[in-house]
Scaffold this active site. Structure first.
Site, PDB file in Angstrom:
ATOM      1  N   THR A 105      -1.728  -4.686 -35.836  1.00 10.02           N
ATOM      2  CA  THR A 105      -0.346  -4.610 -35.363  1.00 10.02           C
ATOM      3  C   THR A 105       0.056  -5.690 -34.372  1.00 10.02           C
ATOM      4  O   THR A 105      -0.774  -6.400 -33.806  1.00 10.02           O
ATOM      5  CB  THR A 105       0.031  -3.244 -34.744  1.00 10.02           C
ATOM      6  OG1 THR A 105      -0.744  -3.019 -33.581  1.00 10.02           O
ATOM      7  CG2 THR A 105      -0.157  -2.118 -35.709  1.00 10.02           C
ATOM      8  N   SER A 122      -0.457   5.366 -35.368  1.00  9.11           N
ATOM      9  CA  SER A 122      -0.621   5.403 -33.909  1.00  9.11           C
ATOM     10  C   SER A 122       0.389   4.515 -33.182  1.00  9.11           C
ATOM     11  O   SER A 122       0.366   4.435 -31.951  1.00  9.11           O
ATOM     12  CB  SER A 122      -2.037   4.954 -33.529  1.00  9.11           C
ATOM     13  OG  SER A 122      -3.012   5.765 -34.140  1.00  9.11           O
ATOM     14  N   GLY A 129      -2.991  -2.490 -31.689  1.00  7.71           N
ATOM     15  CA  GLY A 129      -4.413  -2.200 -31.582  1.00  7.71           C
ATOM     16  C   GLY A 129      -4.814  -0.858 -32.147  1.00  7.71           C
ATOM     17  O   GLY A 129      -5.741  -0.221 -31.648  1.00  7.71           O
TER      18      GLY A 129
END
Length: 630
Positions: A414, A485, A505
């Site tokens: 990301t 996430s 991350g």
């Protein structure tokens, strides 16, 4: 497009500043002004404190090297914090010519897709949160990739490796559709204008930054194996290194078509047709019907009131905002206002993190599974209180204590950036292709890196590192979006903008955003220290606290203090050092204390109900990021 050269002109004896020759000190003043101007021009040329020009996308390159700016900037006007300084400047350049924060976001995202292709690009997807200062409206944009129409939950039973590697791991890209949806709502500049800097970088070449150089080195075998990746990142049979020039001419052609024709060129036109053909040739199942049927979702944003602030972010399939909501409310249930402070606060936070990890794997795409009970729990103060009562200040527990039912999603990669414009419109964007260079395939005819986002789904026969069964809520279905996430958030105080945060991350993102928020908004660290401060992470299984111990690209060493390590070990935590972690970007606005009352006027600082305080933007030294400002 018109160039805006804002470098200071040299002064001469005809300048109005030097026109009064009757004064005895006029010569001295002229000399002084000229000296300052010359010095300023010199600095703008050599120190990169000047304005980046739209017409010179390589102005940050000198003698084949990248310039390194400060990790923090301040401005009363507008700021951009991205994980590549060139892209921050591109975002600012759009604001300088009258663009909205969303215009800057589109241009910044496109730039990152060119210069950080291992982490993001138009072959991927992500999440965007936009807050309009004039209406206080928050728009949540879900541009997450979806499973292709031919996908099924058992599609990887006979070849588990293809879930992460190769064209079969590709989800339907959503980034372009999401950027266009945001621009359609808020954009002020022509769509085509926003593409020009990225097109130029891809066509004329850009300097490989250290972080990309490291990724190329680590993935050298992968890059050399795929014809598309090899033609861009190892054009002469040898992987490019930091400081060398990278070209992606085919990507520039794709961007030119999308700039001219809009996202239709990608989702129902020439770019899409070429992409689908390349994917099919590489063994994937993406079709033109997949691209035509892709839809951006604009769900209601999640709003969390915690620690005296309001946090707005993405609902599922993002688990980030709900995750930090639960942890912050657990900490709020302590009697002491210093519950998060010091080594004890760190222990409590870790315990809350572990409980959150056990709960979040009940989440999934709400269009396919009923997750209302889990969402309610993660936003509930009473549920947080129940968890807080299970936390003891003198010990930790084995994983089964936290009642995990399902294996964890361990997503990767990301890129994140934050933007605030002069009107105090705010944007927080996280984009991704999942693993570094996605599935390890680049479409040769379009220059687009294929994501491997199907790897973020759970599959029935999957054996994970934690030996728990896979989460049914996250099983593959056509058009479904995998759990994530990613955690782009905007922070408010008394309905005024207080900050913008996000990170990259994978699973570590949630905990990095949480710790940056706590560091600044709860513990009162200055913005730079809040981002640079050493972080800890957890995966629940194995039952290990991962703490940062690494030297960043800029030479800074980040490591958890010995006192905190010792304190955690005394409570039974097993510690493990990691020379890596999530990458965060942060923007804060200095708000008055006490807050101004609505209706009060304070010059340009407070107009039409919008406070305009000093903006501070920080890019994480853990990557190549540099912020930029007007």
């Amino acid at each position: 497009m018109e160039k805006h050269n804002l470098e200071a002109p040299l002064l001469d004896s005809t300048s109005p500043l030097c026109s009064n020759t009757k004064k005895k000190w006029s010569f001295f003043l002229c000399f002084l002004f000229a000296f300052i101007a010359i010095a300023f021009v010199g600095l703008t040329h050599h120190g990169d404190i000047g304005v980046w020009l739209i017409g010179d996308v390589n102005s940050s390159r000198y003698n084949g090297k990248l310039e390194h700016n400060a990790d923090v900037v301040e401005s009363e006007e507008a700021v951009v914090a991205a994980d590549d300084g060139r892209c921050s400047k591109i975002g600012i350049s759009m604001l300088k010519i009258g663009g909205h924060a969303v215009d800057a976001a589109v241009a910044t995202a496109l730039c990152l897709g060119v210069v950080n292709p291992m982490a993001s690009g138009i072959g991927g997807g992500g999440f965007m949160v936009v807050r309009s200062s004039s209406t206080s409206e928050v728009l949540a944009i879900d541009m997450r990739e979806t499973a292709p129409l031919a996908a099924s939950q058992n599609m990887y039973d006979n070849n588990g490796d293809s879930k992460l590697n190769g064209a079969l791991s590709m989800g339907v890209p959503g980034e372009l559709a999401g950027l266009h949806a945001a621009w359609s709502n808020y954009g002020r500049l022509p769509w085509k204008t926003l593409f020009q800097p990225a097109i130029k970088l891809a066509r004329e070449g850009f300097v490989v930054a250290p972080y990309l150089g490291n990724s190329i080195a680590k993935k050298a075998k992968l890059l050399l194996k795929d014809p598309g990746l090899r033609q861009v990142f190892a054009p002469e049979g040898k992987p490019l290194r930091a400081g060398e020039i990278c070209h992606n001419v085919e990507l520039s052609h794709s961007l030119e078509l999308i700039a001219e024709q809009g996202p239709e060129a990608f989702y129902n036109g020439e770019v899409g047709e070429k992409l689908v053909e390349d994917v099919k040739r590489a063994g994937g199942i993406l079709t033109m019907d997949d691209l035509r049927n892709y839809r951006v979702e604009t769900p209601k944003a999640v709003t969390v009131n915690a620690m005296g602030y309001t946090i707005v972010g993405m609902p599922p399939p993002s688990s980030g905002t709900l995750g930090i909501s639960l942890i912050l409310q657990v900490l709020e249930n302590y009697v002491s206002s210093n519950a998060a402070k010091g080594a004890l606060g760190l222990h409590r936070m870790i315990e809350a993190m572990k409980h959150m990890l056990a709960v979040r794997m009940n989440l999934g795409d709400p269009d396919f599974v009923n997750i209302s009970s889990t969402v309610s729990d993660m936003l509930s103060s009473s549920f947080a209180k129940e968890i807080q009562q299970k936390i003891f200040d003198n010990t930790t527990f084995p994983p089964e204590y936290y009642l995990p039912r399902w294996s964890q999603l361990r997503d990767h990669g990301t890129s994140h950036f934050c933007i605030v414009d002069s009107d105090r419109n705010a944007v927080s964007v996280t984009t991704t292709v999942n693993y570094p260079f996605g599935g390890g395939v680049l479409s040769p005819s379009t220059g687009i890196v294929l994501n491997n986002e199907m790897g973020d789904f759970s599959t029935p026969n999957e054996i994970s590192p934690d030996k728990l069964p896979p989460a049914p809520a996250n099983f593959i279905q056509p058009k479904k979006r995998p759990l994530s996430s990613m955690t782009p958030v905007i922070v408010l105080k008394d309905n005024q903008l207080a900050g913008v945060i996000g990170g990259s991350g994978g699973l570590k993102i949630i905990f990095a955003v949480l710790q940056v928020f706590i560091n600044h908004f709860v513990l009162g660290m200055d913005p730079l220290a809040a981002v640079q401060s050493p972080r800890v992470y957890h995966e629940l299984i194995p039952n290990v606290v991962l703490y940062e111990n690494w030297t960043c690209i800029d030479g800074d060493h980040i490591e958890l203090s010995d006192d905190k390590k010792h304190f955690l070990e005394e409570r039974g935590h097993k510690l493990e050092a990691r020379n890596g972690g999530a990458i965060c970007q942060l923007i804060v606005q200095n708000l008055p204390n006490p807050p101004l009352q609505m209706g009060r006027r304070s010059g340009k600082e407070y107009k039409d109900g919008i406070f305009r305080g000093l903006l501070v933007a920080v890019s994480d030294p853990r990557k190549d990021g540099r912020p930029a400002a007007i």
